[in-house]
Motif scaffolding. Structure first.
Motif, PDB file in Angstrom:
ATOM      1  N   ALA A   1       0.814  -1.231   0.000  1.00 50.63           N
ATOM      2  CA  ALA A   1       0.000   0.000   0.000  1.00 50.63           C
ATOM      3  C   ALA A   1       0.841   1.272   0.000  1.00 50.63           C
ATOM      4  CB  ALA A   1      -0.924   0.003   1.220  1.00 50.63           C
ATOM      5  N   LEU A   2       2.165   1.156   0.134  1.00 48.46           N
ATOM      6  CA  LEU A   2       3.024   2.332   0.244  1.00 48.46           C
ATOM      7  C   LEU A   2       3.072   3.124  -1.058  1.00 48.46           C
ATOM      8  CD1 LEU A   2       6.100   0.840   2.171  1.00 48.46           C
ATOM      9  CD2 LEU A   2       4.259   2.255   3.101  1.00 48.46           C
ATOM     10  N   ASP A   3       3.161   4.433  -0.903  1.00 44.90           N
ATOM     11  CA  ASP A   3       3.420   5.318  -2.038  1.00 44.90           C
ATOM     12  C   ASP A   3       4.875   5.095  -2.433  1.00 44.90           C
ATOM     13  OD1 ASP A   3       3.735   7.330  -3.864  1.00 44.90           O
ATOM     14  OD2 ASP A   3       3.319   8.985  -2.483  1.00 44.90           O
ATOM     15  N   MET A   4       5.096   4.457  -3.582  1.00 49.06           N
ATOM     16  CA  MET A   4       6.433   3.988  -3.951  1.00 49.06           C
ATOM     17  C   MET A   4       6.899   4.661  -5.246  1.00 49.06           C
ATOM     18  SD  MET A   4       8.134   1.565  -2.177  1.00 49.06           S
ATOM     19  CE  MET A   4       6.949   0.277  -1.783  1.00 49.06           C
ATOM     20  N   PRO A   5       7.670   5.738  -5.118  1.00 48.99           N
ATOM     21  CA  PRO A   5       8.124   6.454  -6.308  1.00 48.99           C
ATOM     22  C   PRO A   5       9.379   5.845  -6.943  1.00 48.99           C
ATOM     23  CG  PRO A   5       8.891   7.586  -4.373  1.00 48.99           C
ATOM     24  CD  PRO A   5       8.120   6.387  -3.879  1.00 48.99           C
ATOM     25  N   CYS A   6       9.663   4.588  -6.610  1.00 40.87           N
ATOM     26  CA  CYS A   6      10.869   3.940  -7.107  1.00 40.87           C
ATOM     27  C   CYS A   6      10.619   2.428  -7.172  1.00 40.87           C
ATOM     28  CB  CYS A   6      12.061   4.236  -6.191  1.00 40.87           C
ATOM     29  SG  CYS A   6      11.848   3.601  -4.512  1.00 40.87           S
ATOM     30  N   GLY A   7      11.611   1.685  -7.663  1.00 38.58           N
ATOM     31  CA  GLY A   7      11.487   0.246  -7.701  1.00 38.58           C
ATOM     32  C   GLY A   7      11.594  -0.364  -6.313  1.00 38.58           C
ATOM     33  N   PHE A   8      11.075  -1.588  -6.166  1.00 42.24           N
ATOM     34  CA  PHE A   8      11.178  -2.249  -4.858  1.00 42.24           C
ATOM     35  C   PHE A   8      11.108  -3.755  -5.026  1.00 42.24           C
ATOM     36  CE2 PHE A   8       6.636  -2.057  -5.519  1.00 42.24           C
ATOM     37  CZ  PHE A   8       6.114  -3.168  -4.877  1.00 42.24           C
ATOM     38  N   GLU A   9      11.566  -4.458  -4.000  1.00 44.11           N
ATOM     39  CA  GLU A   9      11.441  -5.905  -3.900  1.00 44.11           C
ATOM     40  C   GLU A   9      11.104  -6.248  -2.458  1.00 44.11           C
ATOM     41  OE1 GLU A   9      15.187  -7.744  -4.884  1.00 44.11           O
ATOM     42  OE2 GLU A   9      16.292  -6.708  -3.284  1.00 44.11           O
ATOM     43  N   ILE A  10      10.397  -7.360  -2.274  1.00 43.82           N
ATOM     44  CA  ILE A  10      10.048  -7.814  -0.928  1.00 43.82           C
ATOM     45  C   ILE A  10      10.694  -9.181  -0.719  1.00 43.82           C
ATOM     46  CG2 ILE A  10       8.193  -8.381   0.682  1.00 43.82           C
ATOM     47  CD1 ILE A  10       6.321  -6.624  -1.002  1.00 43.82           C
ATOM     48  N   LEU A  11      11.673  -9.224   0.182  1.00 37.62           N
ATOM     49  CA  LEU A  11      12.363 -10.467   0.502  1.00 37.62           C
ATOM     50  C   LEU A  11      11.790 -10.997   1.813  1.00 37.62           C
ATOM     51  CD1 LEU A  11      15.995  -9.226  -0.228  1.00 37.62           C
ATOM     52  CD2 LEU A  11      14.406 -10.315  -1.808  1.00 37.62           C
ATOM     53  N   VAL A  12      11.222 -12.178   1.774  1.00 38.57           N
ATOM     54  CA  VAL A  12      10.554 -12.742   2.942  1.00 38.57           C
ATOM     55  C   VAL A  12      11.356 -13.940   3.452  1.00 38.57           C
ATOM     56  CG1 VAL A  12       8.440 -13.764   3.835  1.00 38.57           C
ATOM     57  CG2 VAL A  12       8.314 -11.997   2.066  1.00 38.57           C
ATOM     58  N   GLY A  13      11.685 -13.908   4.734  1.00 40.52           N
ATOM     59  CA  GLY A  13      12.394 -15.016   5.358  1.00 40.52           C
ATOM     60  C   GLY A  13      11.538 -15.681   6.417  1.00 40.52           C
ATOM     61  N   ASP A  14      11.333 -16.987   6.282  1.00 43.57           N
ATOM     62  CA  ASP A  14      10.574 -17.730   7.296  1.00 43.57           C
ATOM     63  C   ASP A  14      11.523 -18.644   8.065  1.00 43.57           C
ATOM     64  OD1 ASP A  14       7.834 -18.743   8.357  1.00 43.57           O
ATOM     65  OD2 ASP A  14       8.968 -20.552   7.877  1.00 43.57           O
ATOM     66  N   ASP A  15      11.421 -18.609   9.389  1.00 38.94           N
ATOM     67  CA  ASP A  15      12.333 -19.359  10.258  1.00 38.94           C
ATOM     68  C   ASP A  15      11.792 -20.755  10.576  1.00 38.94           C
ATOM     69  OD1 ASP A  15      14.381 -20.059  11.942  1.00 38.94           O
ATOM     70  OD2 ASP A  15      13.802 -18.722  13.574  1.00 38.94           O
TER      71      ASP A  15
ATOM     72  N   TYR B   1       3.453  -1.290   8.576  1.00 39.22           N
ATOM     73  CA  TYR B   1       3.579   0.146   8.386  1.00 39.22           C
ATOM     74  C   TYR B   1       2.215   0.783   8.594  1.00 39.22           C
ATOM     75  CZ  TYR B   1       8.098  -1.098   6.475  1.00 39.22           C
ATOM     76  OH  TYR B   1       9.357  -1.612   6.323  1.00 39.22           O
ATOM     77  N   CYS B   2       2.185   1.839   9.402  1.00 39.12           N
ATOM     78  CA  CYS B   2       0.916   2.493   9.742  1.00 39.12           C
ATOM     79  C   CYS B   2       0.756   3.815   9.006  1.00 39.12           C
ATOM     80  CB  CYS B   2       0.806   2.700  11.251  1.00 39.12           C
ATOM     81  SG  CYS B   2       2.163   3.648  11.987  1.00 39.12           S
ATOM     82  N   ALA B   3       1.614   4.076   8.023  1.00 35.56           N
ATOM     83  CA  ALA B   3       1.501   5.250   7.155  1.00 35.56           C
ATOM     84  C   ALA B   3       1.865   4.800   5.741  1.00 35.56           C
ATOM     85  CB  ALA B   3       2.426   6.365   7.621  1.00 35.56           C
ATOM     86  N   THR B   4       1.445   5.565   4.759  1.00 29.68           N
ATOM     87  CA  THR B   4       1.693   5.166   3.365  1.00 29.68           C
ATOM     88  C   THR B   4       2.562   6.154   2.590  1.00 29.68           C
ATOM     89  OG1 THR B   4      -0.336   6.265   2.624  1.00 29.68           O
ATOM     90  CG2 THR B   4      -0.505   3.921   3.245  1.00 29.68           C
ATOM     91  N   ASP B   5       2.821   7.336   3.149  1.00 31.51           N
ATOM     92  CA  ASP B   5       3.440   8.402   2.361  1.00 31.51           C
ATOM     93  C   ASP B   5       4.871   8.749   2.763  1.00 31.51           C
ATOM     94  OD1 ASP B   5       2.831   9.423   4.838  1.00 31.51           O
ATOM     95  OD2 ASP B   5       1.941  11.288   4.106  1.00 31.51           O
ATOM     96  N   PHE B   6       5.536   7.868   3.517  1.00 34.36           N
ATOM     97  CA  PHE B   6       6.831   8.266   4.075  1.00 34.36           C
ATOM     98  C   PHE B   6       8.029   7.977   3.158  1.00 34.36           C
ATOM     99  CE2 PHE B   6       6.069   3.955   5.553  1.00 34.36           C
ATOM    100  CZ  PHE B   6       7.300   3.319   5.431  1.00 34.36           C
TER     101      PHE B   6
END
Length: 333
Positions: free
Chosen positions: A28-42, A107-112
């Motif tokens: 939901a974040l305001d994302m003015p750039c590229g991103f990736e989400i790396l998820v690690g499960d223990d 994250y409790c905000a979307t515009d940071f």
């Protein structure tokens, strides 16, 4: 910074009930750039991984999953496992910036993100942009924001705490740094933040962006005051080894807990439960933290070992007093 990229490193362990909220808060974040989400499960035993894979199927180009296996019946050091989980994600991160999110937080905000990137664009020496956070209890939300709205790296190291999830960090973790941190087996909030801060400047934006869930039954919240002081004292020796540049400031930060461990040395072993004592004693023996180890085992020491430990404490005590005097002379209290 349109060509920039952010790596979000998200870690889970048996946190099935929070997967949707934590991942949705990133998407939901305001994302003015590229991103990736790396998820690690223990090595979760619930359906955490299944829920992550559901998201991965919807965003295959954005979400990468790494699962750490567990051997049935084997006891693991949760601190070492959590560090290994995070550091594995760091090694795979390809972003110019990096952020950390515990699986039960969000994250409790979307515009940071745009605000942080603007700060990095303005000051090329920045390595970290800190935001405020909110502590989320089952029945209330509290915002324990720092008393100062502007603080330096040294101010932060000396006594401020913000969870690492409320930071946007420049990705300074090359292969050599990752290998070094893996050897230490520690990579929690304080280690992450203080390690990064040695490489540049810090800026702070007084807005809450991180929902830091507080579980009354968590390891920290359920610990006694004595155990909390032991943990904080251990942090001095861990952080001093990992970030020697800040050794004096870390002593200023943790000396109160070191003093309490010294004061209670004769009754630590009988006050802590057997399991808690063995956990801490095993850790300090592995790291060879002589002072903490000897305080934990005070009643078993020889006279020579007690005198040696007294000298270690006095050395820290006089170093702390010297720091206080110098800071008072410089008008910084």
């Amino acid at each position: 910074m349109e060509n920039a990229k952010i790596s979000f490193c998200v870690t889970y362990y048996n946190q099935s009930g929070f997967v949707f909220q934590s991942l949705d808060s990133i998407l939901a974040l305001d994302m003015p750039c590229g991103f990736e989400i790396l998820v690690g499960d223990d090595g979760s035993a619930d359906d955490t991984v299944a829920k992550i894979k559901e998201y991965q199927s919807r965003f295959p180009d954005k979400i990468k999953l790494f699962v750490m296996p567990r051997e049935a019946g084997k006891k693991y050091n949760f601190i070492h496992r959590a560090a290994a989980n995070r550091l594995n994600l760091v090694e795979h991160a390809t972003g110019d910036f990096i952020m950390f999110l515990d699986g039960d937080d969000h994250y409790c905000a979307t515009d940071f993100i745009p605000k942080a990137l603007a700060r990095f664009e303005k000051n090329k020496n920045l390595v970290a942009c800190a935001f405020d956070y909110q502590m989320e209890y089952p029945d209330r939300i509290e915002r324990p924001h720092p008393s100062a709205k502007n603080f330096s790296v040294s101010d932060y190291v000396k006594g401020i705490y913000i969870p690492s999830g409320a930071f946007v960090f420049k990705n300074v973790f090359d292969g050599e740094k990752s290998r070094f941190l893996k050897q230490t087996k520690y990579f929690d909030d304080n280690v992450i933040t203080l390690y990064v801060l040695q490489f540049g400047d810090l800026t702070y934006i007084d807005e809450p962006v991180y929902g830091y869930r507080q579980n009354e039954g968590s390891i920290w919240n359920s610990a006694s005051e004595l155990e909390k002081n032991i943990i904080n004292a251990e942090c001095y020796f861990i952080l001093s080894a990992i970030v020697p540049k800040f050794k004096d400031l870390i002593l200023r930060r943790q000396f109160g807990s070191i003093k309490q461990v010294w004061k209670n040395r004769k009754k630590i072993k009988t006050t802590l439960t057997d399991d808690v004592f063995k956990k801490h004693f095993s850790d300090v023996c592995e790291r060879n933290d002589v002072f903490i180890k000897n305080c934990l085992n005070w009643n078993e020491l020889s006279v020579f070992e007690k005198i040696k430990t007294w000298f270690i404490f006095k050395k820290m005590y006089f170093a702390f007093k010297k720091l206080k005097i110098l800071q008072k002379k410089n008008g910084k209290g």
